[in-house]
Design a protein around this motif. Structure first.
Motif, PDB file in Angstrom:
ATOM      1  N   VAL A  37       0.937  10.349  -4.511  1.00 52.47           N
ATOM      2  CA  VAL A  37       0.328  11.551  -5.058  1.00 52.47           C
ATOM      3  C   VAL A  37      -0.915  11.216  -5.861  1.00 52.47           C
ATOM      4  N   ARG A  38      -0.925  10.106  -6.553  1.00 52.15           N
ATOM      5  CA  ARG A  38      -2.071   9.757  -7.413  1.00 52.15           C
ATOM      6  C   ARG A  38      -3.294   9.282  -6.630  1.00 52.15           C
ATOM      7  N   GLN A  39      -3.140   9.133  -5.338  1.00 52.17           N
ATOM      8  CA  GLN A  39      -4.296   8.712  -4.555  1.00 52.17           C
ATOM      9  C   GLN A  39      -5.264   9.855  -4.285  1.00 52.17           C
ATOM     10  N   GLY A  40      -4.802  11.091  -4.370  1.00 50.97           N
ATOM     11  CA  GLY A  40      -5.643  12.204  -3.954  1.00 50.97           C
ATOM     12  C   GLY A  40      -5.646  12.309  -2.441  1.00 50.97           C
ATOM     13  N   TYR A  41      -6.804  12.663  -1.872  1.00 48.64           N
ATOM     14  CA  TYR A  41      -6.903  12.838  -0.419  1.00 48.64           C
ATOM     15  C   TYR A  41      -6.648  11.519   0.305  1.00 48.64           C
ATOM     16  N   THR A  42      -5.809  11.568   1.328  1.00 48.04           N
ATOM     17  CA  THR A  42      -5.553  10.389   2.158  1.00 48.04           C
ATOM     18  C   THR A  42      -5.777  10.750   3.624  1.00 48.04           C
ATOM     19  N   GLU A  43      -6.142   9.758   4.411  1.00 44.98           N
ATOM     20  CA  GLU A  43      -6.463  10.002   5.815  1.00 44.98           C
ATOM     21  C   GLU A  43      -5.232   9.814   6.696  1.00 44.98           C
ATOM     22  N   ASN A  44      -5.331  10.329   7.931  1.00 48.81           N
ATOM     23  CA  ASN A  44      -4.194  10.278   8.852  1.00 48.81           C
ATOM     24  C   ASN A  44      -4.106   8.976   9.622  1.00 48.81           C
ATOM     25  N   SER A  45      -5.166   8.194   9.621  1.00 47.21           N
ATOM     26  CA  SER A  45      -5.227   6.980  10.425  1.00 47.21           C
ATOM     27  C   SER A  45      -5.489   5.768   9.551  1.00 47.21           C
ATOM     28  N   SER A  46      -4.831   4.652   9.868  1.00 50.08           N
ATOM     29  CA  SER A  46      -5.050   3.418   9.116  1.00 50.08           C
ATOM     30  C   SER A  46      -6.471   2.894   9.274  1.00 50.08           C
ATOM     31  N   GLU A  47      -7.157   3.347  10.314  1.00 54.24           N
ATOM     32  CA  GLU A  47      -8.531   2.918  10.530  1.00 54.24           C
ATOM     33  C   GLU A  47      -9.452   3.449   9.435  1.00 54.24           C
ATOM     34  N   GLY A  48      -9.150   4.648   8.916  1.00 55.09           N
ATOM     35  CA  GLY A  48     -10.017   5.280   7.925  1.00 55.09           C
ATOM     36  C   GLY A  48     -10.177   4.483   6.648  1.00 55.09           C
ATOM     37  N   PRO A  49      -9.090   4.230   5.890  1.00 57.63           N
ATOM     38  CA  PRO A  49      -9.238   3.479   4.641  1.00 57.63           C
ATOM     39  C   PRO A  49      -9.737   2.053   4.862  1.00 57.63           C
ATOM     40  N   PHE A  50      -9.397   1.436   5.995  1.00 60.38           N
ATOM     41  CA  PHE A  50      -9.876   0.074   6.217  1.00 60.38           C
ATOM     42  C   PHE A  50     -11.380   0.054   6.471  1.00 60.38           C
ATOM     43  N   GLN A  51     -11.894   1.038   7.209  1.00 53.34           N
ATOM     44  CA  GLN A  51     -13.330   1.111   7.425  1.00 53.34           C
ATOM     45  C   GLN A  51     -14.064   1.355   6.114  1.00 53.34           C
ATOM     46  N   GLU A  52     -13.467   2.147   5.222  1.00 52.97           N
ATOM     47  CA  GLU A  52     -14.080   2.354   3.913  1.00 52.97           C
ATOM     48  C   GLU A  52     -14.074   1.055   3.115  1.00 52.97           C
ATOM     49  N   TYR A  53     -13.004   0.297   3.213  1.00 51.83           N
ATOM     50  CA  TYR A  53     -12.939  -1.009   2.557  1.00 51.83           C
ATOM     51  C   TYR A  53     -14.062  -1.918   3.047  1.00 51.83           C
ATOM     52  N   LEU A  54     -14.274  -1.952   4.365  1.00 53.85           N
ATOM     53  CA  LEU A  54     -15.310  -2.811   4.927  1.00 53.85           C
ATOM     54  C   LEU A  54     -16.707  -2.348   4.536  1.00 53.85           C
ATOM     55  N   ALA A  55     -16.895  -1.033   4.453  1.00 53.39           N
ATOM     56  CA  ALA A  55     -18.247  -0.497   4.271  1.00 53.39           C
ATOM     57  C   ALA A  55     -18.625  -0.263   2.818  1.00 53.39           C
ATOM     58  N   ALA A  56     -17.674   0.190   2.010  1.00 51.22           N
ATOM     59  CA  ALA A  56     -18.022   0.681   0.673  1.00 51.22           C
ATOM     60  C   ALA A  56     -17.747  -0.310  -0.448  1.00 51.22           C
ATOM     61  N   GLY A  57     -17.001  -1.371  -0.184  1.00 47.69           N
ATOM     62  CA  GLY A  57     -16.734  -2.340  -1.235  1.00 47.69           C
ATOM     63  C   GLY A  57     -15.628  -1.909  -2.168  1.00 47.69           C
ATOM     64  N   MET A  58     -15.526  -2.644  -3.298  1.00 50.26           N
ATOM     65  CA  MET A  58     -14.354  -2.451  -4.151  1.00 50.26           C
ATOM     66  C   MET A  58     -14.465  -1.220  -5.050  1.00 50.26           C
ATOM     67  N   GLY A  59     -15.627  -0.574  -5.111  1.00 52.61           N
ATOM     68  CA  GLY A  59     -15.763   0.611  -5.957  1.00 52.61           C
ATOM     69  C   GLY A  59     -14.717   1.661  -5.655  1.00 52.61           C
ATOM     70  N   PRO A  60     -14.720   2.246  -4.443  1.00 54.31           N
ATOM     71  CA  PRO A  60     -13.718   3.279  -4.127  1.00 54.31           C
ATOM     72  C   PRO A  60     -12.382   2.718  -3.671  1.00 54.31           C
ATOM     73  N   THR A  61     -12.355   1.512  -3.109  1.00 53.39           N
ATOM     74  CA  THR A  61     -11.110   0.988  -2.525  1.00 53.39           C
ATOM     75  C   THR A  61     -10.866  -0.449  -2.960  1.00 53.39           C
ATOM     76  N   PRO A  62     -10.450  -0.653  -4.219  1.00 51.79           N
ATOM     77  CA  PRO A  62     -10.182  -2.030  -4.658  1.00 51.79           C
ATOM     78  C   PRO A  62      -8.964  -2.646  -3.990  1.00 51.79           C
ATOM     79  N   LEU A  63      -8.008  -1.788  -3.589  1.00 56.13           N
ATOM     80  CA  LEU A  63      -6.794  -2.253  -2.919  1.00 56.13           C
ATOM     81  C   LEU A  63      -6.496  -1.296  -1.776  1.00 56.13           C
ATOM     82  N   VAL A  64      -6.300  -1.808  -0.570  1.00 60.30           N
ATOM     83  CA  VAL A  64      -6.014  -0.924   0.561  1.00 60.30           C
ATOM     84  C   VAL A  64      -4.928  -1.539   1.433  1.00 60.30           C
ATOM     85  N   LEU A  65      -3.935  -0.732   1.754  1.00 61.03           N
ATOM     86  CA  LEU A  65      -2.854  -1.168   2.636  1.00 61.03           C
ATOM     87  C   LEU A  65      -3.353  -1.152   4.077  1.00 61.03           C
ATOM     88  N   ILE A  66      -3.149  -2.244   4.793  1.00 59.11           N
ATOM     89  CA  ILE A  66      -3.605  -2.358   6.177  1.00 59.11           C
ATOM     90  C   ILE A  66      -2.557  -3.084   6.999  1.00 59.11           C
TER      91      ILE A  66
END
Length: 474
Positions: free
Chosen positions: A336-365
């Protein structure tokens, strides 16, 4: 404009900005935007929209990289008109495939973050042209082979993390040699098990055993195949790993681990990043949270829930209503504390690769995602792969929906070349030597043998937990 449409527009804008930044030295902004627009039009009218941004980025990136590679190879190869003049007859399907393979061969010389000596590049390109032109001669047996006329097209619905595997040219060719062509639609594993209309498919290929069990039970199917698997992992960055090492969460070593029990303590006490002693690297006022997908639709989030519930239940697999209710307050908070989450594991991982640790310091993959990204040259210095302790093994389980689907399950499980290619895409298969070579060649430290692995709850228990988490969103 509906919520799904708004999210898609936002995702398209993000991926466009990312591609503009990636290709800023190669193309003007207008060219990148045109590639995205062209790719997006391919998916107009598709009823399942969650994965459109991911597929659009793949198609646009492939077009831009192929075009850039072809331009760079211009001094080494004849012009396209010279090549096509080698045959005066219209291109057959085989010819078109060869041209596609030629472009991909040229692209592979220049686009994998390594410099190839000019003489070697020229040899590769010339060899590709010789093969392409030679096969296209009128008397070539390849244009009249009976096998080319007996390929059967089959359809499957698969977890999104396997789309790249089924799109791989070598995989397509290996399947064609066995008389099969596969078309796949991506969907979240829980969606595959609960809401996708499976009547139009030959096989379902979710990313977990529990989802496969649900399909088998609903359709009274006994057969299943597990061609490959991938443990869950947590991707982070070195400054974050250092902070969490001091906090007792990350344990460094040849393979870094992520102590889930210690992490749950921090989550229970609402610890924020700026609370951590000596934190000068990531001073932000937000809770320490691992980014996941939406547990209501995605398998990777369900696997994370299986891990967290096990730890919250005194290191015991959750079983029964009492245990379910006891762990729900602790595990629900993680989502619940994550806020909006995506339906595909590809989404948060692509953000990890592209955006750096600012928005995604830890991502489950999935481990396979990190390994595959490393093979593509997408892992940058300072990106770190850790393994939850304990973790779960996500078993990519194929459920055949008819006899042809059963044939695919057997092929993927037993064909040596398909097993090798799966390993090259980062999956663990029976071909352990190839997986070990892929990870070593790309400098990804992975455990050779997975020891701290737990079982997932039964499908019914996992569904009860997921339903309980879903209710806390409302």
């Amino acid at each position: 404009m509906g919520v799904v449409k708004v999210r898609e527009e936002q995702a398209i804008r993000r991926l466009t900005d990312h591609l503009v930044e990636t290709y800023t030295d190669t193309y003007p902004v207008e060219r990148v935007e045109a590639a995205v627009g062209t790719a997006r039009r391919r998916f107009e009218g598709h009823p399942v929209r969650e994965f459109v941004p991911i597929l659009v980025e793949r198609v646009a990136r492939r077009e831009l990289e192929t075009e850039a590679a072809a331009a760079e190879a211009g001094d080494l190869v004849a012009s396209s008109s010279d090549i096509e003049s080698a045959s005066a007859t219209p291109q057959s399907v085989t010819d078109q495939r060869l041209n596609m393979d030629l472009r991909q061969s040229i692209g592979s010389v220049f686009t994998k973050n390594r410099i190839v000596p000019l003489s070697v590049a020229a040899a590769i390109v010339v060899a590709a042209i010789v093969v392409a032109v030679g096969v296209r001669q009128p008397d070539s047996p390849a244009t009249t082979t009976p096998a080319a006329q007996s390929v059967t097209t089959l359809r499957g619905v698969v977890g999104s993390e396997k789309v790249a595997f089924f799109s791989d040219t070598e995989v397509v060719e290996a399947l064609a040699r066995n008389g099969v062509r596969i078309e796949v639609d991506p969907a979240g594993s829980r969606q595959i098990a609960t809401s996708v209309d499976l009547s139009k498919y030959d096989f379902a290929f979710p990313s977990s055993g529990p989802a496969a069990e649900r399909i088998q039970r609903a359709r009274n199917i006994n057969a299943k195949y597990t061609p490959f698997s991938s443990p869950m992992a947590i991707a982070t960055f070195q400054p974050i790993a250092d902070l969490l090492t001091a906090a007792g969460v990350v344990r460094p070593g040849p393979v870094a681990t992520f102590d889930m029990a210690r992490y749950l303590e921090l989550a229970r006490t609402d610890t924020q990043w700026d609370y951590l002693p000596g934190n000068t690297a990531y001073q932000v006022r937000k809770n320490i949270v691992v980014s996941t997908t939406d547990p209501r639709s995605s398998n990777s989030a369900a696997m994370y829930l299986a891990i967290a519930s096990y730890v919250a239940n005194d290191n015991t697999v959750v079983q029964g209503p009492a245990a379910e209710q006891a762990v729900l307050p602790a595990v629900s908070k993680l989502f619940v504390r994550q806020g909006y989450t995506e339906n595909s594991s590809e989404g948060p991982f692509q953000e990890y690769l592209a955006a750096g640790m600012g928005p995604t310091p830890l991502v489950l993959i999935y481990e396979a995602q990190f390994v595959e990204a490393a093979a593509r040259g997408q892992i940058k210095p300072g990106m770190v792969l850790t393994y939850p302790s304990p973790t779960v093994l996500s078993k990519h389980t194929l459920v055949p929906l008819n006899a042809e689907g059963d044939r695919i399950g057997r092929l993927l499980s037993t064909d040596p070349q398909l097993q090798r290619l799966a390993a090259e895409h980062g999956f663990r298969t029976g071909d352990t030597a190839t997986f070990a070579k892929v990870t070593a060649d790309n400098h990804v430290p992975v455990p050779a043998d997975l020891i701290d692995v737990i079982d997932t709850p039964t499908y019914d228990t996992l569904e009860h937990l997921l339903d309980g988490v879903a209710q806390t969103y409302n």
